[in-house]
Write a protein that holds these residues in place. Structure first.
Motif, PDB file in Angstrom:
ATOM      1  N   THR B 474     108.444 -29.966  30.964  1.00  9.97           N
ATOM      2  CA  THR B 474     108.669 -29.052  29.837  1.00  9.97           C
ATOM      3  C   THR B 474     109.476 -27.846  30.315  1.00  9.97           C
ATOM      4  O   THR B 474     110.397 -27.387  29.648  1.00  9.97           O
ATOM      5  CB  THR B 474     107.308 -28.575  29.267  1.00  9.97           C
ATOM      6  N   SER B 478     113.037 -26.953  28.896  1.00  9.72           N
ATOM      7  CA  SER B 478     113.218 -25.644  28.251  1.00  9.72           C
ATOM      8  C   SER B 478     114.358 -24.898  28.915  1.00  9.72           C
ATOM      9  O   SER B 478     115.234 -24.334  28.242  1.00  9.72           O
ATOM     10  CB  SER B 478     111.952 -24.796  28.374  1.00  9.72           C
ATOM     11  N   ALA B 523     102.655 -24.850  25.367  1.00 12.54           N
ATOM     12  CA  ALA B 523     102.592 -26.310  25.214  1.00 12.54           C
ATOM     13  C   ALA B 523     101.306 -26.852  25.829  1.00 12.54           C
ATOM     14  O   ALA B 523     100.626 -27.701  25.246  1.00 12.54           O
ATOM     15  CB  ALA B 523     103.809 -26.953  25.865  1.00 12.54           C
ATOM     16  N   VAL B 814     108.601 -23.157  18.712  1.00 14.66           N
ATOM     17  CA  VAL B 814     109.161 -24.487  18.456  1.00 14.66           C
ATOM     18  C   VAL B 814     109.127 -25.340  19.727  1.00 14.66           C
ATOM     19  O   VAL B 814     108.636 -26.478  19.719  1.00 14.66           O
ATOM     20  CB  VAL B 814     110.602 -24.358  17.905  1.00 14.66           C
ATOM     21  N   GLY B 815     109.619 -24.751  20.839  1.00 13.29           N
ATOM     22  CA  GLY B 815     109.622 -25.504  22.107  1.00 13.29           C
ATOM     23  C   GLY B 815     108.217 -25.892  22.519  1.00 13.29           C
ATOM     24  O   GLY B 815     107.934 -27.052  22.869  1.00 13.29           O
ATOM     25  N   ILE B 818     106.642 -28.595  20.108  1.00  9.17           N
ATOM     26  CA  ILE B 818     107.163 -29.957  20.309  1.00  9.17           C
ATOM     27  C   ILE B 818     106.565 -30.553  21.587  1.00  9.17           C
ATOM     28  O   ILE B 818     106.003 -31.652  21.588  1.00  9.17           O
ATOM     29  CB  ILE B 818     108.707 -29.950  20.387  1.00  9.17           C
ATOM     30  N   ALA B 819     106.668 -29.788  22.683  1.00  6.87           N
ATOM     31  CA  ALA B 819     106.152 -30.304  23.960  1.00  6.87           C
ATOM     32  C   ALA B 819     104.645 -30.492  23.899  1.00  6.87           C
ATOM     33  O   ALA B 819     104.101 -31.485  24.405  1.00  6.87           O
ATOM     34  CB  ALA B 819     106.525 -29.342  25.088  1.00  6.87           C
ATOM     35  N   LEU B 822     103.674 -33.636  21.802  1.00  7.66           N
ATOM     36  CA  LEU B 822     103.992 -34.869  22.541  1.00  7.66           C
ATOM     37  C   LEU B 822     102.998 -35.074  23.678  1.00  7.66           C
ATOM     38  O   LEU B 822     102.413 -36.156  23.841  1.00  7.66           O
ATOM     39  CB  LEU B 822     105.413 -34.803  23.105  1.00  7.66           C
TER      40      LEU B 822
END
Lengths: 234, 886
Positions: B474, B478, B523, B814-815, B818-819, B822
């Motif tokens: 990640t 990033s 994340a 957002v980053g 998403i990570a 997942l």
């Protein structure tokens, strides 16, 4: 706006930090004017109120008594980099932006498209002969280099009044002299008034007018007929 | 000096101190809460394991020993509360004549029990119909003989005349396997199944049988003492197991050969201790990442004060401070933070334990009750040292102050990035996953009868490496997105930054290290919350499936044996308020060769509506496919894997079963076509059974009677529906709601209620996600303050300044989201794969608690937005004042 209107004028203006028991009077009863094209050195011991007066001129500090005005600039200059440019004692570059971006920043803030602002910034940096520093980050610059980039930032915005608050205070002598050279050169290029606060008598001597402050008051305002530019060392 | 320093910290920097203490508190509280939960889970496992045993010990009295003497010795053993003699006599067969036909069975066992046996061992006998005393016949035997209460049964005895008895009642023996064990024999020498034919007779009847048989065949008569022990056991099943086993050995030694002990209680605890180890491993898997994350956040919080620390160190140096003094001051600060955070954390977890788990204890055994809190406290201290002492000493030794100020500069790629450590770790995690999910792999090995338990610690590597590898990946992605895609980044931030977008994007790109760190933390926190929630939901779901498998449906109505309830009786059940649908289920016994197995007749097209049929129950097709096959082919049958192996069956082959014809009462051969394998089926026993079409069975046997009705209430009001049904049906049928099964699904780990742990873990996960989101802005606060001040004096409006911060917040949100999503999904899948042994039955798909995850996401995003806006408030501070401080 008449041609003789002052860029900045203060009438019995003062500034007090805090209130009641903790109140500290930084500037008291100052009456002065900065005219277009002036070259003024503001001197005085530490704590005499030089920085506060400069910040009042820049509109960064309010006058807590008396009145101040910017008739020739069309009003309060806050947020108008094309009217007043300020150079601070410490490093005033944003660490996450390179030199060009730092120089372009006030223009973009003022609404100029980024590409155009970058072009103006590169031009300003080039005019001061600082091309080699264009892509550097603030942390990669020396103190003197940082101050010259700060001057380029002022040049790019093209203000009518340039205010420099002890711009050489954290620099060695040679670097300090270099910065003052660049400042005067910039003011000349822009045909702008320049007010520099300094402890350094040698630097003060290069300015046509020398104002002295003591304990918050403007104690003397002397003028020389000589053109200060003639006293440059380079 | 140290006290002055600490006083200064408390009075001048309370915010930073509180934040670091809070981080340590979360880590310690999380770890200690895990200990609390484990203590409560293990205690409940022990209680469940002990209460699930009908007879704690079966003492086989030696042939030449005196029963009364052995009974006296057993009764005097510590912990023994009752010891009743039980006689075992082998019969060569039973016979009965009913409705003009005579049925004979093969060999069987007659048990002689004292009158108070059922009261002393209530779990041993389940009364189905008829009287509760007198001669009782096992359900299957009654079915074989077609007898009911009042009928006469002849007990054939080898070498002597038969004895006739009158059946008083029909019973079920739920623990027949242990009841008919060969005491003292190894597992391999135990009978494969309990006897098909069993009669329970009063002591007086048994005495008659014994008197007749013993002179001619003494080996056909034996005696046992059935023992009840005190269930005041240590909480930890492993400790209980050792204590009960030792007590059994001690008694055996005292009996000096006069008796051997069948330790049912020990065997049950033996299984529970395996589950207990699973529980420990499971909670470490689920909880440890949270504690580590709390540690990382604490270190990050402490690091946000790095500038202050460096400035203070510079001052200390100018006053001649030695590295030793700097280390001592930092250690004092770490101890202050660690001790306060640890104490609050332990207090918090004790409260959590008392409120959620009903116990403030930290461990099931005295040792673990000390180890968990001490371990958690030490972990808290270690985090404090990592967060405070190490950076202080490192800074002092290795860098000069001006260098330390350089937060943003062109740095070299970190070593891990250059050597692709992230890819490497993920590859190894995948390999570990493949290995740990191979057939034959077992996370916990608790060999029966062996005190030690093996835990396959390799399994930890899979999720562990996945956590680290995914975190680093990640970070890499990033970094890549922030540095290599300036145009995309500019477009991304334009909605909040307007024409400052290129400047904001450039600034974020330069701050990618800080932002990537924040994205990774956010994340990981989301992944922790997500994976914990998904795993726990899947676990609860499977516990529910297990309960449904055991009970059959929301409510199950079981008809007494021998009753002839037609399928049409379903309509009367369907009329009860709250019943959504009713599914009749035939129950027969069928011979395949000489083997007698249960046969369930179903309505294949509609059975799935009343109960949950998991794909894991079947082989050679999904549940839906195999039910469709049954529906399409009247003579289709599903058999057990064992039967397929024993009889070498191939798909489509005919298999002849012998079923009883309802008219002739004789066994008739009925041909079926084998179409698939059923390993489990609602209400079916764990061993072999058949699933066939009810209509076909009814047609071939002339008997459509139903054994049970599966009642679907939609999962609602099962208890009240069961009560209504009981009222309507009277005492003839047994009505069991699913709640009863939930509390009695064996000693398997699914019986442990994870609800408490789930609540605690999810609360911590939420806290961590919110903290990770908010912390991000604390990290760069000093830097941001300076940027704001400069931008402000250059004319930036508050809206523009807020836009700059919100751009960073959006990138992190957002980053990180998403990570996090997942990683959360992948982690859940890995946890379920690695911890397959925890599930019974294994899940077909993951259960995603959408509501909780949405709430977590909203709170975490709100935390980021809130922190961003708080950070933006910095712009209200006079810029000049800030610039003067820089």
């Amino acid at each position: 706006m008449s041609e003789t209107a002052a860029l900045f004028s203060a009438k019995a203006a003062g500034h007090t930090y805090g209130a009641d028991d903790t109140a500290v009077v930084a500037v008291r009863d100052v009456t002065c004017s900065v005219m277009s094209g002036s070259r003024i050195a503001l001197t005085g011991p530490s704590g005499s109120g030089k920085s506060t007066l400069l910040h009042m001129m820049a509109g960064l500090e309010q006058a807590t008594r008396g009145s101040v005005s910017w008739d020739a600039l069309g009003g309060h200059p806050a947020g108008r980099p094309d009217q007043v440019g300020v150079i601070f004692q410490g490093i005033s570059l944003i660490p996450s932006l390179d030199a060009v971006q730092n120089v372009a920043l006030p223009l973009v803030i003022d609404g100029m498209p980024y590409e155009e602002a970058q072009e103006r910034a590169r031009d300003a940096i080039g005019r001061l002969g600082l091309d080699a520093l264009a892509a550097k980050l603030p942390d990669e610059l020396s103190g003197g280099q940082s101050q010259r980039i700060a001057v380029a930032r002022v040049l790019a915005a093209g203000p009518k009044l340039i205010l420099a608050d002890e711009p050489t205070g954290q620099l060695d002598r040679a670097a300090g002299i270099h910065v003052i050279d660049v400042l005067i050169e910039t003011a000349d290029q822009l045909d702008a008034a320049l007010v520099v606060s300094t402890h350094d008598r040698t630097i003060a001597a290069r300015f046509a007018s020398r104002w002295t402050m003591h304990d918050g008051a403007l104690t003397s305002m002397t003028a020389s007929n000589e053109d200060p530019i003639d006293r440059t060392t380079e | 000096m140290i006290s002055i320093w600490l006083r200064g910290l408390i009075t001048r920097r309370p915010g930073a101190l509180i934040a670091t203490v809070a981080g340590v508190t979360i880590a310690v509280a999380l770890l200690a809460s895990l200990g609390s939960f484990l203590a409560s889970a293990q205690a409940s496992m022990t209680v469940r394991a002990a209460s699930g045993v009908a007879v704690d010990w079966q003492v086989q009295v030696a042939a030449d020993a005196k029963i009364a003497a052995v009974q006296s010795t057993v009764k005097s053993a510590p912990g023994v509360t009752a010891a009743l003699p039980v006689g075992f006599a082998q019969t060569s067969g039973l016979s009965a004549t009913t409705q003009g036909t005579t049925q004979n069975t093969g060999s069987g066992v007659v048990l002689g029990i004292p009158s108070n046996y059922a009261a002393t061992f209530p779990g041993q006998i389940r009364f189905l119909t008829g009287a509760r005393d007198g001669v009782l016949i096992a359900q299957q035997t009654a079915s074989n003989l077609h007898v009911a209460p009042g009928d006469v049964v002849a007990i054939r005895l080898t070498g002597t005349k038969p004895v006739t008895v009158t059946v008083a009642g029909v019973v079920d023996l739920p623990q027949a396997n242990s009841l008919f064990q060969t005491v003292g024999a190894p597992v391999s020498a135990q009978p494969t199944a309990p006897p098909d034919n069993v009669l329970l007779v009063p002591e007086s009847v048994f005495a008659k049988i014994s008197a007749a048989v013993t002179p001619v065949h003494p080996e056909l008569v034996s005696h046992q003492l059935h023992v009840a022990r005190s269930h005041a056991l240590p909480s930890d099943p492993a400790v209980s197991y050792v204590s009960v086993t030792e007590a059994a050995h001690n008694l055996e030694a005292k009996l000096a050969g006069a008796g051997r002990i069948g330790d049912n209680l020990g065997a049950s605890l033996d299984a529970a201790r395996g589950d207990s180890s699973y529980a420990t491993v499971l909670f470490l898997f689920l909880g440890l990442p949270g504690a580590v994350l709390a540690g990382i956040l604490t270190v990050a919080v402490a690091n946000s004060g790095a500038d202050r620390r460096r400035r203070e160190q510079a001052l200390l140096r100018t006053r001649g401070a030695s590295p030793r003094l700097v280390a001592r001051l930092a250690t004092a600060e770490a101890l202050l933070v660690g001790v306060i955070g640890g104490a609050i954390g332990l207090g918090l977890s004790a409260i959590v334990g008392a409120v959620v788990f009903g116990s403030a204890s930290f461990g099931a055994s005295p040792l673990s009750a000390i180890l968990w809190p001490v371990g958690a406290f030490i972990a808290g201290l270690a985090i404090a040292v990592l967060a405070v002492v190490l950076p202080a000493v490192r800074d002092f030794r290795s860098i000069i102050v001006s260098d330390a100020r350089a937060q943003i500069s062109r740095r070299r790629k970190p070593l891990w990035m250059t050597i692709y450590l992230d890819y490497l770790l993920l590859a190894v995690a995948s390999i570990v996953l493949v290995i740990t999910t191979q057939a034959g792999y077992s996370l916990v090995l608790a060999p029966e009868g062996v005190a030690s338990i093996q835990v396959n610690y390799w399994a930890f590597f899979g999720p562990g490496l996945l956590w680290i590898g995914a975190g680093l990946l990640t970070w890499r992605l990033s970094n890549f997105a922030l540095s290599r895609a300036p145009r995309a980044l500019t477009r991304f931030v334009r909605p909040v930054t307007g024409n400052l977008a290129p400047i904001a994007a450039a600034s974020m790109s330069r701050q990618r290290s800080l932002l990537s760190r924040a994205i990774v933390m956010f994340a990981l926190a989301l992944a922790f919350a997500g994976s914990t929630a998904i795993f726990n939901s899947t676990y609860q779901q499977q516990a529910e499936v297990d309960a449904r498998l055991t009970n059959g449906a929301d409510v199950t109505v079981t008809e007494p044996p021998g009753s002839a309830v037609p399928p049409s009786a379903a309509s009367s059940i369907a009329g009860v308020a709250g019943v959504k649908s009713v599914e009749p289920l035939q129950h027969r016994y069928a011979y395949v060769g000489s083997d007698l197995q249960d046969l369930f007749g179903v309505r294949a097209s509609s059975i799935a509506a009343a109960t949950s049929l998991q794909d894991a129950y079947f082989q050679q097709g999904t549940a839906a496919q195999l039910m469709a096959k049954l529906a399409a082919q009247p003579d289709a049958i599903l058999v057990s894997a064992e039967t397929v192996k024993d009889f070498q069956l191939h798909s489509g082959e005919t298999i002849n079963l012998r079923l009883q014809n309802s008219v002739t009462k004789k066994l008739v051969a009925v041909p079926f076509r084998y179409v698939g394998v059923a390993n489990e089926f609602p209400t079916a026993p764990k061993d072999s059974f058949f699933i066939a079409n009810a209509d076909y069975v009814a047609k071939m046997t002339g008997d459509a009677s139903v054994g049970a009705f599966l009642v679907n209430t939609g999962g609602q009001s099962t208890d009240s529906v069961a009560a209504s049904l009981k009222q309507k049906l009277g005492t003839t049928a047994s009505v069991v709601p699913i709640g009863a099964a939930r509390s009695s699904v064996g000693s398997s780990l699914t019986s442990v209620d994870l609800a408490g742990l789930t609540r605690v873990e999810l609360a911590f996960a939420l806290l961590l996600a919110a903290a990770a989101g908010g912390l991000v802005f604390a990290l760069g606060l000093a830097e941001r303050r300076r940027t704001f001040a400069i931008a402000s004096v250059l004319g930036a409006s508050r809206r523009q300044l807020r836009g700059l911060v919100l751009a960073e917040a959006a990138a992190i949100a957002v980053g990180g989201a998403i990570a996090g999503v997942l990683l959360g999904v992948v982690l859940s899948q890995m946890l379920v794969a690695v911890l397959t042994g925890v599930f019974d039955p294994p899940p077909t798909i993951l259960t995603v608690p959408v509501g909780y995850l949405l709430v977590t996401a909203v709170i975490a995003l709100a935390a980021i937005a809130g922190a961003a806006l708080l950070s933006a408030r910095e712009s209200r501070r006079p810029a000049i004042e800030t610039l003067r401080d820089i």
